[in-house]
Design a protein around this motif. Structure first.
Motif, PDB file in Angstrom:
ATOM      1  N   LYS A 144     -23.946 -20.265 -22.328  1.00 30.34           N
ATOM      2  CA  LYS A 144     -23.521 -21.662 -22.273  1.00 30.34           C
ATOM      3  C   LYS A 144     -22.134 -21.783 -21.645  1.00 30.34           C
ATOM      4  CE  LYS A 144     -26.144 -23.238 -26.262  1.00 30.34           C
ATOM      5  NZ  LYS A 144     -26.062 -23.694 -27.648  1.00 30.34           N
ATOM      6  N   PHE A 145     -21.224 -20.900 -22.042  1.00 29.73           N
ATOM      7  CA  PHE A 145     -19.877 -20.921 -21.487  1.00 29.73           C
ATOM      8  C   PHE A 145     -19.902 -20.602 -19.993  1.00 29.73           C
ATOM      9  CE2 PHE A 145     -15.772 -18.901 -20.521  1.00 29.73           C
ATOM     10  CZ  PHE A 145     -14.939 -19.972 -20.811  1.00 29.73           C
ATOM     11  N   SER A 146     -20.724 -19.632 -19.593  1.00 29.01           N
ATOM     12  CA  SER A 146     -20.834 -19.272 -18.177  1.00 29.01           C
ATOM     13  C   SER A 146     -21.390 -20.443 -17.369  1.00 29.01           C
ATOM     14  CB  SER A 146     -21.731 -18.054 -18.002  1.00 29.01           C
ATOM     15  OG  SER A 146     -21.164 -16.946 -18.645  1.00 29.01           O
ATOM     16  N   ALA A 147     -22.413 -21.114 -17.895  1.00 25.49           N
ATOM     17  CA  ALA A 147     -22.985 -22.273 -17.200  1.00 25.49           C
ATOM     18  C   ALA A 147     -21.952 -23.387 -17.065  1.00 25.49           C
ATOM     19  CB  ALA A 147     -24.218 -22.774 -17.942  1.00 25.49           C
ATOM     20  N   PHE A 148     -21.174 -23.610 -18.105  1.00 28.27           N
ATOM     21  CA  PHE A 148     -20.120 -24.627 -18.061  1.00 28.27           C
ATOM     22  C   PHE A 148     -19.103 -24.295 -16.966  1.00 28.27           C
ATOM     23  CE2 PHE A 148     -15.866 -25.988 -19.410  1.00 28.27           C
ATOM     24  CZ  PHE A 148     -16.048 -27.374 -19.386  1.00 28.27           C
ATOM     25  N   CYS A 149     -18.710 -23.032 -16.865  1.00 29.16           N
ATOM     26  CA  CYS A 149     -17.739 -22.614 -15.835  1.00 29.16           C
ATOM     27  C   CYS A 149     -18.302 -22.804 -14.437  1.00 29.16           C
ATOM     28  CB  CYS A 149     -17.340 -21.158 -16.055  1.00 29.16           C
ATOM     29  SG  CYS A 149     -16.302 -20.914 -17.507  1.00 29.16           S
ATOM     30  N   VAL A 150     -19.580 -22.471 -14.239  1.00 29.91           N
ATOM     31  CA  VAL A 150     -20.202 -22.633 -12.931  1.00 29.91           C
ATOM     32  C   VAL A 150     -20.249 -24.118 -12.558  1.00 29.91           C
ATOM     33  CG1 VAL A 150     -22.395 -22.416 -11.682  1.00 29.91           C
ATOM     34  CG2 VAL A 150     -21.505 -20.482 -12.994  1.00 29.91           C
ATOM     35  N   ILE A 151     -20.611 -24.973 -13.495  1.00 26.45           N
ATOM     36  CA  ILE A 151     -20.659 -26.425 -13.241  1.00 26.45           C
ATOM     37  C   ILE A 151     -19.269 -26.953 -12.916  1.00 26.45           C
ATOM     38  CG2 ILE A 151     -21.085 -28.667 -14.335  1.00 26.45           C
ATOM     39  CD1 ILE A 151     -23.434 -27.267 -15.796  1.00 26.45           C
ATOM     40  N   LEU A 152     -18.278 -26.494 -13.648  1.00 32.51           N
ATOM     41  CA  LEU A 152     -16.906 -26.921 -13.406  1.00 32.51           C
ATOM     42  C   LEU A 152     -16.435 -26.493 -12.009  1.00 32.51           C
ATOM     43  CD1 LEU A 152     -14.564 -28.354 -14.845  1.00 32.51           C
ATOM     44  CD2 LEU A 152     -13.767 -26.111 -15.570  1.00 32.51           C
ATOM     45  N   LEU A 153     -16.726 -25.264 -11.629  1.00 35.85           N
ATOM     46  CA  LEU A 153     -16.356 -24.792 -10.291  1.00 35.85           C
ATOM     47  C   LEU A 153     -17.098 -25.557  -9.200  1.00 35.85           C
ATOM     48  CD1 LEU A 153     -16.138 -20.934 -10.843  1.00 35.85           C
ATOM     49  CD2 LEU A 153     -14.270 -22.501 -10.316  1.00 35.85           C
ATOM     50  N   ALA A 154     -18.365 -25.864  -9.417  1.00 33.15           N
ATOM     51  CA  ALA A 154     -19.128 -26.631  -8.433  1.00 33.15           C
ATOM     52  C   ALA A 154     -18.553 -28.043  -8.292  1.00 33.15           C
ATOM     53  CB  ALA A 154     -20.597 -26.688  -8.841  1.00 33.15           C
ATOM     54  N   ALA A 155     -18.188 -28.662  -9.402  1.00 31.05           N
ATOM     55  CA  ALA A 155     -17.586 -29.997  -9.346  1.00 31.05           C
ATOM     56  C   ALA A 155     -16.252 -29.950  -8.614  1.00 31.05           C
ATOM     57  CB  ALA A 155     -17.405 -30.541 -10.764  1.00 31.05           C
ATOM     58  N   PHE A 156     -15.476 -28.912  -8.838  1.00 31.29           N
ATOM     59  CA  PHE A 156     -14.197 -28.764  -8.147  1.00 31.29           C
ATOM     60  C   PHE A 156     -14.423 -28.583  -6.649  1.00 31.29           C
ATOM     61  CE2 PHE A 156      -9.815 -27.960  -7.726  1.00 31.29           C
ATOM     62  CZ  PHE A 156      -9.651 -26.909  -6.833  1.00 31.29           C
ATOM     63  N   ALA A 157     -15.412 -27.780  -6.271  1.00 32.58           N
ATOM     64  CA  ALA A 157     -15.713 -27.556  -4.858  1.00 32.58           C
ATOM     65  C   ALA A 157     -16.167 -28.862  -4.181  1.00 32.58           C
ATOM     66  CB  ALA A 157     -16.785 -26.477  -4.710  1.00 32.58           C
ATOM     67  N   VAL A 158     -16.977 -29.649  -4.870  1.00 34.44           N
ATOM     68  CA  VAL A 158     -17.417 -30.940  -4.324  1.00 34.44           C
ATOM     69  C   VAL A 158     -16.230 -31.871  -4.164  1.00 34.44           C
ATOM     70  CG1 VAL A 158     -18.789 -33.011  -4.838  1.00 34.44           C
ATOM     71  CG2 VAL A 158     -19.792 -30.733  -5.111  1.00 34.44           C
ATOM     72  N   ALA A 159     -15.345 -31.889  -5.147  1.00 37.82           N
ATOM     73  CA  ALA A 159     -14.161 -32.748  -5.076  1.00 37.82           C
ATOM     74  C   ALA A 159     -13.264 -32.343  -3.918  1.00 37.82           C
ATOM     75  CB  ALA A 159     -13.398 -32.704  -6.395  1.00 37.82           C
ATOM     76  N   VAL A 160     -13.078 -31.051  -3.710  1.00 31.92           N
ATOM     77  CA  VAL A 160     -12.256 -30.565  -2.605  1.00 31.92           C
ATOM     78  C   VAL A 160     -12.912 -30.923  -1.271  1.00 31.92           C
ATOM     79  CG1 VAL A 160     -11.418 -28.481  -1.443  1.00 31.92           C
ATOM     80  CG2 VAL A 160     -11.090 -28.761  -3.902  1.00 31.92           C
ATOM     81  N   GLN A 161     -14.227 -30.741  -1.188  1.00 35.25           N
ATOM     82  CA  GLN A 161     -14.964 -31.070   0.036  1.00 35.25           C
ATOM     83  C   GLN A 161     -14.864 -32.572   0.339  1.00 35.25           C
ATOM     84  OE1 GLN A 161     -16.315 -28.759   1.936  1.00 35.25           O
ATOM     85  NE2 GLN A 161     -17.159 -30.161   3.447  1.00 35.25           N
ATOM     86  N   PHE A 162     -14.978 -33.391  -0.698  1.00 35.15           N
ATOM     87  CA  PHE A 162     -14.907 -34.842  -0.530  1.00 35.15           C
ATOM     88  C   PHE A 162     -13.492 -35.249  -0.084  1.00 35.15           C
ATOM     89  CE2 PHE A 162     -16.286 -39.074  -1.088  1.00 35.15           C
ATOM     90  CZ  PHE A 162     -15.204 -39.793  -1.605  1.00 35.15           C
ATOM     91  N   ALA A 163     -12.486 -34.634  -0.670  1.00 38.33           N
ATOM     92  CA  ALA A 163     -11.096 -34.948  -0.298  1.00 38.33           C
ATOM     93  C   ALA A 163     -10.788 -34.501   1.135  1.00 38.33           C
ATOM     94  CB  ALA A 163     -10.138 -34.314  -1.278  1.00 38.33           C
ATOM     95  N   ALA A 164     -11.346 -33.363   1.534  1.00 31.91           N
ATOM     96  CA  ALA A 164     -11.106 -32.862   2.886  1.00 31.91           C
ATOM     97  C   ALA A 164     -11.841 -33.695   3.942  1.00 31.91           C
ATOM     98  CB  ALA A 164     -11.550 -31.397   2.982  1.00 31.91           C
ATOM     99  N   GLY A 165     -12.962 -34.278   3.557  1.00 29.73           N
ATOM    100  CA  GLY A 165     -13.734 -35.085   4.488  1.00 29.73           C
ATOM    101  C   GLY A 165     -13.174 -36.469   4.682  1.00 29.73           C
ATOM    102  N   SER A 166     -12.313 -36.923   3.802  1.00 24.69           N
ATOM    103  CA  SER A 166     -11.784 -38.293   3.903  1.00 24.69           C
ATOM    104  C   SER A 166     -10.664 -38.414   4.900  1.00 24.69           C
ATOM    105  CB  SER A 166     -11.258 -38.767   2.566  1.00 24.69           C
ATOM    106  OG  SER A 166     -12.276 -38.791   1.622  1.00 24.69           O
TER     107      SER A 166
END
Length: 99
Positions: free
Chosen positions: A77-99
């Motif tokens: 459960k903790f590992s899945a939470f970390c993966v989701i958190l990292l994926a959300a961070f990557a999406v946020a960075v990608q969205f910020a870079a695309g703007s």
């Protein structure tokens, strides 16, 4: 001859410092044994065929008696939470870079 040691139904387990950490218990109405860690409501290992086998298991897993046993479900459960958190961070960075 009746040996009182063979009739005993509760054998204490001590850690290296001599602290009582649990018991090897004969199950009621049975010739089977179980390992009960102190503070637990139920055994962590049941249906052990002999007292010698129970003593061998007790000696083989000191980390369980110390309360440091590995919890796979909690770890996943903790590992899945970390993966989701990292994926959300990557999406946020990608969205910020695309703007």
């Amino acid at each position: 001859m009746n040996n009182p040691r063979t009739r005993a139904s509760n054998w204490p387990v001590f850690d290296e410092s001599g602290t009582h950490v649990g018991d090897i218990i004969r199950q009621r109405g049975s010739t089977l044994w179980s390992l009960q860690r102190r503070g637990m409501h139920r055994p962590f290992k049941r249906d052990i065929p002999s007292l010698d086998a129970a003593k061998a298991l007790a000696a083989e897993y000191p980390q369980v008696w110390a309360g440091t046993n590995f919890k796979l479900g909690q770890s996943l459960k903790f590992s899945a939470f970390c993966v989701i958190l990292l994926a959300a961070f990557a999406v946020a960075v990608q969205f910020a870079a695309g703007s």
